[in-house]
Design an enzyme around this catalytic site. Structure first.
Site, mmCIF file in Angstrom:
data_model
loop_
_atom_site.group_PDB
_atom_site.id
_atom_site.type_symbol
_atom_site.label_atom_id
_atom_site.label_comp_id
_atom_site.label_asym_id
_atom_site.label_seq_id
_atom_site.Cartn_x
_atom_site.Cartn_y
_atom_site.Cartn_z
ATOM 1 N N SER A 147 0.847 -1.191 0.000
ATOM 2 C CA SER A 147 0.000 0.000 0.000
ATOM 3 C C SER A 147 0.881 1.239 0.000
ATOM 4 O O SER A 147 2.094 1.146 0.287
ATOM 5 C CB SER A 147 -0.862 -0.003 1.261
ATOM 6 O OG SER A 147 -1.487 1.254 1.443
ATOM 7 N N TYR A 194 -1.974 -1.222 10.728
ATOM 8 C CA TYR A 194 -2.016 -1.380 9.276
ATOM 9 C C TYR A 194 -0.702 -0.914 8.646
ATOM 10 O O TYR A 194 -0.098 -1.637 7.846
ATOM 11 C CB TYR A 194 -3.192 -0.583 8.710
ATOM 12 C CG TYR A 194 -3.375 -0.738 7.221
ATOM 13 C CD1 TYR A 194 -3.868 -1.922 6.679
ATOM 14 C CD2 TYR A 194 -3.064 0.298 6.337
ATOM 15 C CE1 TYR A 194 -4.044 -2.073 5.315
ATOM 16 C CE2 TYR A 194 -3.242 0.157 4.972
ATOM 17 C CZ TYR A 194 -3.731 -1.023 4.460
ATOM 18 O OH TYR A 194 -3.901 -1.174 3.111
HETATM 19 N N1 LIG Z 1 -8.824 0.010 -0.581
HETATM 20 C C1 LIG Z 1 -7.753 0.760 -0.412
HETATM 21 O O1 LIG Z 1 -7.854 1.979 -0.249
HETATM 22 C C2 LIG Z 1 -6.381 0.128 -0.474
HETATM 23 C C3 LIG Z 1 -5.283 0.973 -0.681
HETATM 24 C C4 LIG Z 1 -4.010 0.395 -0.723
HETATM 25 C C5 LIG Z 1 -3.856 -0.970 -0.556
HETATM 26 N N2 LIG Z 1 -4.944 -1.760 -0.367
HETATM 27 C C6 LIG Z 1 -4.731 -3.200 -0.180
HETATM 28 O O2 LIG Z 1 -5.345 -3.910 -1.219
HETATM 29 C C7 LIG Z 1 -5.714 -5.206 -0.758
HETATM 30 C C8 LIG Z 1 -7.150 -5.492 -1.127
HETATM 31 O O3 LIG Z 1 -7.976 -4.533 -0.509
HETATM 32 P P1 LIG Z 1 -9.420 -4.122 -1.036
HETATM 33 O O4 LIG Z 1 -9.480 -2.659 -1.033
HETATM 34 O O5 LIG Z 1 -9.729 -4.866 -2.258
HETATM 35 O O6 LIG Z 1 -10.294 -4.634 0.199
HETATM 36 P P2 LIG Z 1 -11.634 -5.514 0.216
HETATM 37 O O7 LIG Z 1 -12.064 -5.522 1.618
HETATM 38 O O8 LIG Z 1 -12.573 -5.021 -0.837
HETATM 39 O O9 LIG Z 1 -11.150 -6.951 -0.213
HETATM 40 C C9 LIG Z 1 -10.327 -7.733 0.612
HETATM 41 C C10 LIG Z 1 -10.705 -9.190 0.430
HETATM 42 O O10 LIG Z 1 -9.885 -9.956 1.317
HETATM 43 C C11 LIG Z 1 -10.693 -10.907 1.961
HETATM 44 N N3 LIG Z 1 -10.138 -11.279 3.268
HETATM 45 C C12 LIG Z 1 -10.133 -10.562 4.416
HETATM 46 N N4 LIG Z 1 -9.615 -11.274 5.419
HETATM 47 C C13 LIG Z 1 -9.303 -12.490 4.905
HETATM 48 C C14 LIG Z 1 -8.763 -13.678 5.459
HETATM 49 N N5 LIG Z 1 -8.471 -13.766 6.755
HETATM 50 N N6 LIG Z 1 -8.568 -14.736 4.642
HETATM 51 C C15 LIG Z 1 -8.916 -14.659 3.338
HETATM 52 N N7 LIG Z 1 -9.436 -13.583 2.772
HETATM 53 C C16 LIG Z 1 -9.626 -12.506 3.537
HETATM 54 C C17 LIG Z 1 -12.046 -10.231 2.125
HETATM 55 O O11 LIG Z 1 -13.071 -11.192 2.326
HETATM 56 C C18 LIG Z 1 -12.173 -9.478 0.812
HETATM 57 O O12 LIG Z 1 -12.787 -10.260 -0.184
HETATM 58 C C19 LIG Z 1 -5.441 -5.226 0.735
HETATM 59 O O13 LIG Z 1 -4.219 -5.879 0.992
HETATM 60 C C20 LIG Z 1 -5.336 -3.746 1.081
HETATM 61 O O14 LIG Z 1 -4.506 -3.547 2.202
HETATM 62 C C21 LIG Z 1 -6.204 -1.230 -0.324
#
Ligand SMILES: NC(=O)c1ccc[n+]([C@@H]2O[C@H](COP(=O)([O-])OP(=O)(O)OC[C@H]3O[C@@H](n4cnc5c(N)ncnc54)[C@H](O)[C@@H]3O)[C@@H](O)[C@H]2O)c1
Ligand SMILES: *[C@@H]1O[C@H](CO)[C@@H](O)[C@H](O)[C@H]1NC(C)=O
Ligand SMILES: *[C@@H]1O[C@H](CO)[C@@H](O)[C@H](O)[C@H]1NC(C)=O
Length: 298
Positions: free
Chosen positions: A172, A185
């Site tokens: 991230s 985080y």
């Molecule tokens: N959304 C943002 O602003 C953002 C920014 C930078 C990085 N990220 C990173 O991107 C990645 C995806 O995030 P997103 O925004 O798509 O979030 P999201 O919540 O939409 O999707 C995350 C997915 O991971 C799954 N998950 C959660 N805990 C789990 C577990 N214990 N085992 C298996 N699956 C699990 C959830 O069910 C969900 O389907 C993450 O690593 C997040 O840190 C997100």
């Protein structure tokens, strides 16, 4: 060799690398073919992981989709099949080492050796440190960083044996820059960046140059992962545009993928500017997201 000569060689190499990077800006990079490769994506039941799965489906890969959410991951698999790819959905809780290992063996036996591993599953708690529950902190570390060790230990051996494969770490912007109320985080995302960089170095030391690595560092994405997010200089991204950028980076073996690209400059400024300058920069950017602050001065 004479030290002076080595230093000159070093300077020449740095100059050469800069020039090469400059030239490469103007010629489109060659993309590798991943058709038919087995791709495992954790957290692909929603958001960025799902969007990345669709990109791989368009490349006609064989998808192995992991998520804790059964309904979500099955929906992603169904959509991938509509795009012409094969897709297998698994319900796996990535915070549980044993579940990762046992499901990894199942994947190897029933589907085959994974060529591309995308560690994407992630969780966040947006609250002040003292109000964050112990098990929330523990979970953040289990999913956002420790799971990367278990999946990598499960799938890297065959990649190394074949000297072919790719490990993608979804970190991230918070792996390079900090913000209040996401202490756990940020720690895990800094750890993910460190994991990626050190692993990259290790693969190089072991001469496994066919096993590639990419680290993905996006700003806010519109996925409900964090709510109420905004920033003046970097408006929230759509998961589809981030996934497209990630795919391009993977196909051209990019090691560090900032989205938006501009974020790379911010990360450099963060190291370079004096503390007050960094604060002013963030004020200018007006970073905001919903937080729950429980701490009160007595
Ligand atoms: N959304 C943002 O602003 C953002 C920014 C930078 C990085 N990220 C990173 O991107 C990645 C995806 O995030 P997103 O925004 O798509 O979030 P999201 O919540 O939409 O999707 C995350 C997915 O991971 C799954 N998950 C959660 N805990 C789990 C577990 N214990 N085992 C298996 N699956 C699990 C959830 O069910 C969900 O389907 C993450 O690593 C997040 O840190 C997100
Ligand atoms: C895979 O994970 C699930 C939990 O979703 C668990 O029930 C199962 O025992 C694990 N192992 C295998 C081989 O399926
Ligand atoms: C990426 O790496 C693979 C594996 O080493 C290689 O075959 C391919 O040519 C590389 N592609 C680019 C664009 O560098």
């Amino acid at each position: 060799m004479h030290l002076l000569l080595e230093i000159l060689l070093f300077l020449f190499m740095v100059l050469y690398s800069f020039l090469e990077a400059l030239v490469k800006l103007f010629i489109p990079a060659k993309k590798k073919s991943i058709r038919g490769e087995i791709v495992l994506i954790t957290g692909s039941g929603h958001g960025l992981g799902r969007a990345i799965a669709y990109e791989f489906a368009r490349q006609q890969c064989r998808l192995v989709l992991w998520d804790i959410n059964k309904h979500g991951v099955e929906e992603t698999a169904e959509e991938c099949r509509k795009l012409g790819a094969t897709a297998h959905a698994f319900v796996v809780d990535c915070s549980k080492k044993e579940q990762i290992y046992s499901n990894a063996s199942k994947v190897k036996q029933e589907i085959g050796d994974v060529d591309i591993l995308v560690n994407n599953a992630g969780v966040i708690a947006t609250t002040d440190l003292l109000s964050t529950k112990d098990d929330e902190i523990q979970k953040t570390f289990d999913v956002n960083i420790l799971a990367h060790y278990w999946t990598t230990k499960a799938f890297l051996p065959t990649m190394m044996k074949n000297n072919h494969g790719h490990i993608v770490t979804v970190a991230s912007a918070a792996g390079h820059l900090v913000a209040p109320f996401i202490v756990a985080y940020c720690s895990t995302k800094f750890a993910a960046v460190g994991f990626h960089r050190s692993l990259t170095d290790e693969l190089s030391a072991l001469k496994k140059d066919g096993v590639k690595t990419s680290c993905v560092c996006p700003m806010f994405i519109n996925t409900n992962f964090v709510t109420g997010s905004s920033a003046r200089l970097m408006p929230p991204l759509e998961p589809e545009e981030v996934a497209k950028r990630v795919m391009k980076g993977i196909l051209t073996n990019e090691t560090m993928i900032f989205v938006p690209t501009f974020l790379k400059i911010t990360a450099m400024l963060d190291r370079f500017l004096p503390t007050r300058g960094v604060k002013a920069l963030w004020r200018l950017n007006g970073l905001k997201f919903d937080v729950v602050v429980g701490y009160k001065d007595k």
